[in-house]
Write a protein that holds these residues in place. Structure first.
Motif, PDB file in Angstrom:
ATOM      1  N   ILE A 201       0.892  -1.146   0.017  1.00  0.00           N
ATOM      2  CA  ILE A 201      -0.125   0.205   0.078  1.00  0.00           C
ATOM      3  C   ILE A 201       0.926   1.325  -0.067  1.00  0.00           C
ATOM      4  O   ILE A 201       1.776   1.309   0.859  1.00  0.00           O
ATOM      5  CB  ILE A 201      -0.956   0.109   1.176  1.00  0.00           C
ATOM      6  CG1 ILE A 201      -1.622  -1.272   1.321  1.00  0.00           C
ATOM      7  CG2 ILE A 201      -1.884   1.193   1.133  1.00  0.00           C
ATOM      8  CD1 ILE A 201      -2.923  -1.235   2.385  1.00  0.00           C
ATOM      9  N   ALA A 202       0.584   2.164  -0.916  1.00  0.00           N
ATOM     10  CA  ALA A 202       1.493   3.011  -1.113  1.00  0.00           C
ATOM     11  C   ALA A 202       1.122   4.577  -0.888  1.00  0.00           C
ATOM     12  O   ALA A 202      -0.262   4.774  -1.013  1.00  0.00           O
ATOM     13  CB  ALA A 202       2.185   3.302  -2.597  1.00  0.00           C
ATOM     14  N   PRO A 203       1.646   5.580  -0.629  1.00  0.00           N
ATOM     15  CA  PRO A 203       1.026   7.001  -0.034  1.00  0.00           C
ATOM     16  C   PRO A 203       1.411   7.594  -1.479  1.00  0.00           C
ATOM     17  O   PRO A 203       1.583   7.058  -2.783  1.00  0.00           O
ATOM     18  CB  PRO A 203       2.051   7.472   0.835  1.00  0.00           C
ATOM     19  CG  PRO A 203       3.442   6.962   0.389  1.00  0.00           C
ATOM     20  CD  PRO A 203       3.060   5.677  -0.066  1.00  0.00           C
TER      21      PRO A 203
ATOM     22  N   GLY B  78       2.996   5.209   4.851  1.00  0.00           N
ATOM     23  CA  GLY B  78       1.885   6.052   4.978  1.00  0.00           C
ATOM     24  C   GLY B  78       2.082   6.821   6.311  1.00  0.00           C
ATOM     25  O   GLY B  78       2.909   6.482   6.852  1.00  0.00           O
ATOM     26  N   SER B  79       0.800   6.994   6.821  1.00  0.00           N
ATOM     27  CA  SER B  79       0.994   7.886   7.982  1.00  0.00           C
ATOM     28  C   SER B  79       0.839   6.892   9.287  1.00  0.00           C
ATOM     29  O   SER B  79       0.301   5.884   9.105  1.00  0.00           O
ATOM     30  CB  SER B  79      -0.326   8.994   8.268  1.00  0.00           C
ATOM     31  OG  SER B  79      -1.275   7.920   7.919  1.00  0.00           O
ATOM     32  N   PRO B  80       1.434   7.304  10.450  1.00  0.00           N
ATOM     33  CA  PRO B  80       1.220   6.481  11.672  1.00  0.00           C
ATOM     34  C   PRO B  80      -0.081   6.103  11.857  1.00  0.00           C
ATOM     35  O   PRO B  80      -0.437   5.003  12.370  1.00  0.00           O
ATOM     36  CB  PRO B  80       1.941   7.525  12.646  1.00  0.00           C
ATOM     37  CG  PRO B  80       2.654   8.470  11.818  1.00  0.00           C
ATOM     38  CD  PRO B  80       2.235   8.786  10.604  1.00  0.00           C
TER      39      PRO B  80
ATOM     40  N   GLU C 231       6.309   1.678   6.820  1.00  0.00           N
ATOM     41  CA  GLU C 231       7.003   2.814   6.498  1.00  0.00           C
ATOM     42  C   GLU C 231       6.615   3.985   6.950  1.00  0.00           C
ATOM     43  O   GLU C 231       5.530   4.668   6.028  1.00  0.00           O
ATOM     44  CB  GLU C 231       7.622   2.784   5.123  1.00  0.00           C
ATOM     45  CG  GLU C 231       8.488   1.360   4.811  1.00  0.00           C
ATOM     46  CD  GLU C 231       9.969   1.731   5.151  1.00  0.00           C
ATOM     47  OE1 GLU C 231      10.368   3.086   5.461  1.00  0.00           O
ATOM     48  OE2 GLU C 231      10.463   0.760   5.353  1.00  0.00           O
ATOM     49  N   LEU C 232       6.424   4.657   8.024  1.00  0.00           N
ATOM     50  CA  LEU C 232       5.386   5.687   8.518  1.00  0.00           C
ATOM     51  C   LEU C 232       6.171   7.217   8.466  1.00  0.00           C
ATOM     52  O   LEU C 232       7.163   7.338   7.813  1.00  0.00           O
ATOM     53  CB  LEU C 232       5.100   5.346   9.697  1.00  0.00           C
ATOM     54  CG  LEU C 232       4.460   4.145  10.110  1.00  0.00           C
ATOM     55  CD1 LEU C 232       3.940   3.803  11.266  1.00  0.00           C
ATOM     56  CD2 LEU C 232       3.397   3.839   8.817  1.00  0.00           C
ATOM     57  N   GLY C 233       5.540   7.919   9.151  1.00  0.00           N
ATOM     58  CA  GLY C 233       6.249   9.241   9.119  1.00  0.00           C
ATOM     59  C   GLY C 233       6.445  10.081  10.503  1.00  0.00           C
ATOM     60  O   GLY C 233       6.594   9.144  11.363  1.00  0.00           O
TER      61      GLY C 233
ATOM     62  N   GLU D 169       1.601  18.561  14.911  1.00  0.00           N
ATOM     63  CA  GLU D 169       1.531  17.458  13.707  1.00  0.00           C
ATOM     64  C   GLU D 169       2.586  17.638  12.851  1.00  0.00           C
ATOM     65  O   GLU D 169       3.229  18.593  12.926  1.00  0.00           O
ATOM     66  CB  GLU D 169       0.239  18.256  13.004  1.00  0.00           C
ATOM     67  CG  GLU D 169      -0.918  18.389  13.896  1.00  0.00           C
ATOM     68  CD  GLU D 169      -1.952  19.205  13.117  1.00  0.00           C
ATOM     69  OE1 GLU D 169      -2.083  19.160  11.954  1.00  0.00           O
ATOM     70  OE2 GLU D 169      -3.118  19.583  13.922  1.00  0.00           O
ATOM     71  N   GLU D 170       2.725  16.282  12.059  1.00  0.00           N
ATOM     72  CA  GLU D 170       3.441  16.396  10.891  1.00  0.00           C
ATOM     73  C   GLU D 170       3.178  17.541  10.125  1.00  0.00           C
ATOM     74  O   GLU D 170       2.380  17.536   9.423  1.00  0.00           O
ATOM     75  CB  GLU D 170       3.809  15.087  10.421  1.00  0.00           C
ATOM     76  CG  GLU D 170       4.847  14.759   9.275  1.00  0.00           C
ATOM     77  CD  GLU D 170       4.646  13.453   8.667  1.00  0.00           C
ATOM     78  OE1 GLU D 170       3.975  12.726   8.929  1.00  0.00           O
ATOM     79  OE2 GLU D 170       5.170  13.173   7.675  1.00  0.00           O
ATOM     80  N   ILE D 171       4.220  18.305   9.648  1.00  0.00           N
ATOM     81  CA  ILE D 171       4.087  19.623   8.641  1.00  0.00           C
ATOM     82  C   ILE D 171       3.628  19.104   7.211  1.00  0.00           C
ATOM     83  O   ILE D 171       2.670  19.310   6.939  1.00  0.00           O
ATOM     84  CB  ILE D 171       5.057  20.554   8.881  1.00  0.00           C
ATOM     85  CG1 ILE D 171       4.811  21.125  10.441  1.00  0.00           C
ATOM     86  CG2 ILE D 171       4.762  21.784   7.758  1.00  0.00           C
ATOM     87  CD1 ILE D 171       6.205  21.813  10.568  1.00  0.00           C
TER      88      ILE D 171
ATOM     89  N   SER E   5      -2.077   5.452  -4.130  1.00  0.00           N
ATOM     90  CA  SER E   5      -2.806   6.149  -3.545  1.00  0.00           C
ATOM     91  C   SER E   5      -3.836   6.646  -4.623  1.00  0.00           C
ATOM     92  O   SER E   5      -3.507   6.965  -5.809  1.00  0.00           O
ATOM     93  CB  SER E   5      -1.899   7.331  -2.960  1.00  0.00           C
ATOM     94  OG  SER E   5      -2.764   8.439  -2.467  1.00  0.00           O
ATOM     95  N   GLU E   6      -4.894   6.934  -4.077  1.00  0.00           N
ATOM     96  CA  GLU E   6      -6.093   7.732  -4.765  1.00  0.00           C
ATOM     97  C   GLU E   6      -5.858   9.066  -4.992  1.00  0.00           C
ATOM     98  O   GLU E   6      -6.391   9.677  -5.889  1.00  0.00           O
ATOM     99  CB  GLU E   6      -7.219   7.324  -4.241  1.00  0.00           C
ATOM    100  CG  GLU E   6      -7.636   7.963  -2.827  1.00  0.00           C
ATOM    101  CD  GLU E   6      -7.004   7.597  -1.678  1.00  0.00           C
ATOM    102  OE1 GLU E   6      -6.044   6.748  -1.736  1.00  0.00           O
ATOM    103  OE2 GLU E   6      -7.221   7.858  -0.366  1.00  0.00           O
ATOM    104  N   MET E   7      -4.937   9.565  -4.193  1.00  0.00           N
ATOM    105  CA  MET E   7      -4.834  11.217  -4.240  1.00  0.00           C
ATOM    106  C   MET E   7      -3.910  11.660  -5.421  1.00  0.00           C
ATOM    107  O   MET E   7      -4.021  12.903  -5.713  1.00  0.00           O
ATOM    108  CB  MET E   7      -3.948  11.557  -2.995  1.00  0.00           C
ATOM    109  CG  MET E   7      -4.516  11.231  -1.785  1.00  0.00           C
ATOM    110  SD  MET E   7      -5.356  12.557  -0.899  1.00  0.00           S
ATOM    111  CE  MET E   7      -5.011  12.209   0.586  1.00  0.00           C
TER     112      MET E   7
END
Ligand code: NAD
Length: 470
Positions: free
Chosen positions: A120-122, A197-199, A219-221, A344-346, A149-151
């Motif tokens: 699953i990818a960001p 992706g995100s935590p 693999e998070l941030g 927050e992560e910027i 990612s759908e984005m």
């Protein structure tokens, strides 16, 4: 370009089952030669479609062509080249010498495929973060379902097209879509899940993996701190911070999130940083070298971080401005713990600058927060650098540079706890997708002389062994 393909949960299950049905056969038929062929085919597909890749990334978020080549295409091709070069050695079983108890046996470790894997990818590096893990996955002999990612829909559908033209669906297939598709995938009993992706979503993935006891690589941030020491080379620091923070408009998991700058050099450093930013990106948000925020939601989020900070007393040192989804490099100071930008992560082109006097305060702050994915140190004093490295924890460390740790093929890339679990790239990626199987073969083990019944002779023998072992 192909229409987005968002299959139903039923179709997703079918695709998974087709891969799983082949898993046992693949263990025998997908050997060294076949894996090399698959990696070469992937490399060729990327090479032949470079123009389409560049166009898709421009369409998705205005990424400059040079940046797409430098940060997506070249690193992906390098990952393939490195893997092709070393695959034979990575695949080779290794032998282990026996212990006293296993005297008379031969011991081997084989790196075997895990089976059917989910990737699953960001969206922030939509090509390399989907296909980089696929390189390791195929090298290790697995099949994969890749969910981009759908984005970044243009890149996502291009990946789906390239993969469908390059691999049979029993080996690799792409499932496009967002949370629904991801959720349907996470209900299936994959052997391994590689998530970037995100935590927050990482926790959802790990919970789903827990239900079927799939192994995971996460693999998070998070917020990666950067320390500019009193004896740093300030020109070099300004250059690397600008590159690491404002490439991809700060949408980098290992971008410097915020700076701790020593009071003695703060004014001089900020002047150099401003000059460097102006040189790279000019004034305002219009530069062709600047990537857009991926969508209005993220642009609003980053604008909201700036507004929240200034409402609560932060000062803008450099206002990058906003034009639609473009936000120019922005520097702020006087940041306090109640501001969102401090928590927050910027993940955008906003850089808070925090002043410090005592290094121990910075170390305490870093250790009070979740362990970051990256920690950057700019200094010329080796003892101070070593003190920071030893007294903190992070996924990786960059000294007098930023983000390049991602590109080193022989370094593990990954986080620790909230910034990630496991590692990617090169041999580390290969191992993430492999099961290390222990195989112990009896040749002339004398151990049966100690098997029950435990008569006096055996007890004396055990006594002797104990004495021998101390
Ligand atoms: P995200 O977690 O929102 O999405 C990542 C993927 O998960 C997407 O494919 C998305 O469709 C899917 N997803 C989203 N919500 C889901 C849900 N509820 N259930 C199941 N799947 C879901 O992350 P993002 O916004 O795409 O990327 C930004 C984050 O990723 C940042 O935190 C960044 O630091 C991190 N990141 C980490 C790395 C790394 O290598 N460690 C690299 C890039 C980005």
């Amino acid at each position: 370009m192909k229409e987005p393909d968002e299959p139903s949960p039923h179709e997703i299950r079918n695709r998974f089952e087709r891969q799983r049905d082949q898993a046992a056969k693949r263990r025998v038929t997908f050997g060294y030669r076949e894996r090399r062929r698959a990696l070469r085919d992937l490399s060729d597909a990327i090479r032949q479609n470079e123009a389409a890749i560049i166009a898709a990334l421009t369409e998705d978020f205005g990424k400059p062509e040079t940046e797409t080549i430098l940060t997506e295409i070249l690193p992906l091709q390098q990952e393939i080249r490195h893997t092709l070069k070393h695959l034979k050695r990575w695949m080779r079983p290794s032998w282990r010498s026996p212990s006293l108890a296993t005297f008379g046996t031969s011991a081997q470790v084989r790196r075997e495929p895990r089976g059917v894997c989910l990737i699953i990818a960001p969206w922030n590096y939509p090509l390399i973060l989907a296909l980089g893990p696929l390189v390791s996955c195929l090298a290790a002999g697995n099949s994969a379902i890749v969910k981009p990612s759908e984005m970044t829909p243009a890149t996502s559908s291009l990946i789906a097209l390239l993969i469908s033209q390059t691999f049979p669906p029993e080996l690799v297939t792409v499932v496009e879509g967002g949370v629904d598709a991801s959720t349907a995938l996470l209900e299936l009993p994959f052997d391994h899940i590689f998530f970037t992706g995100s935590p927050e979503v990482g926790r959802i993935v790990m919970q789903a993996a827990g239900k079927v006891l799939a192994s995971v690589t996460l693999e998070l941030g998070g917020k990666s701190p950067t320390i500019i020491g009193p004896h740093a080379d300030l020109d070099r620091a300004a250059e690397w911070v600008t590159f690491g923070k404002f490439s991809n408009a700060g949408q980098i998991c290992i971008a410097p999130d915020h700076l701790f700058v020593h009071r003695a050099i703060k004014a001089e450093f900020i002047a150099k940083l401003r000059a460097r930013i102006a040189e790279a990106y000019g004034e305002g948000p219009a530069s062709a070298n600047l990537t857009r925020m991926v969508n209005a939601r993220h642009a609003d989020r980053v604008a909201g971080l700036i507004e929240d900070a200034t409402d609560k007393g932060a000062r803008i040192l450099r206002d990058g401005g906003r034009d639609g989804n473009r936000i120019g490099p922005t520097l702020i100071e006087a940041v306090t713990p109640e501001m969102r930008v401090d928590n927050e992560e910027i993940f955008g082109p906003v850089l808070p600058i925090l002043e410090y006097e005592h290094l121990s305060d910075v170390i305490d702050r870093i250790n009070a927060n979740p362990k970051p994915l990256a920690l950057y140190i700019f200094d010329t004093d080796k003892r101070r650098i070593e003190r920071i490295v030893q007294s903190t924890s992070s996924g990786g460390v960059g000294i007098n540079l930023t983000v390049m740790q991602f590109t080193h093929p022989r370094l593990p890339f990954g986080g620790v706890n909230t910034s990630g679990i496991g590692a990617a790239h090169g041999e580390y990626g290969f191992r993430a997708f492999s099961h290390e199987r222990a195989i112990l073969r009896n040749r002339f083990s004398p151990l049966p002389i100690l098997f029950p019944p435990y008569d006096g002779r055996k007890k004396r023998l055990v006594g002797l062994i104990r004495r021998f072992l101390g």
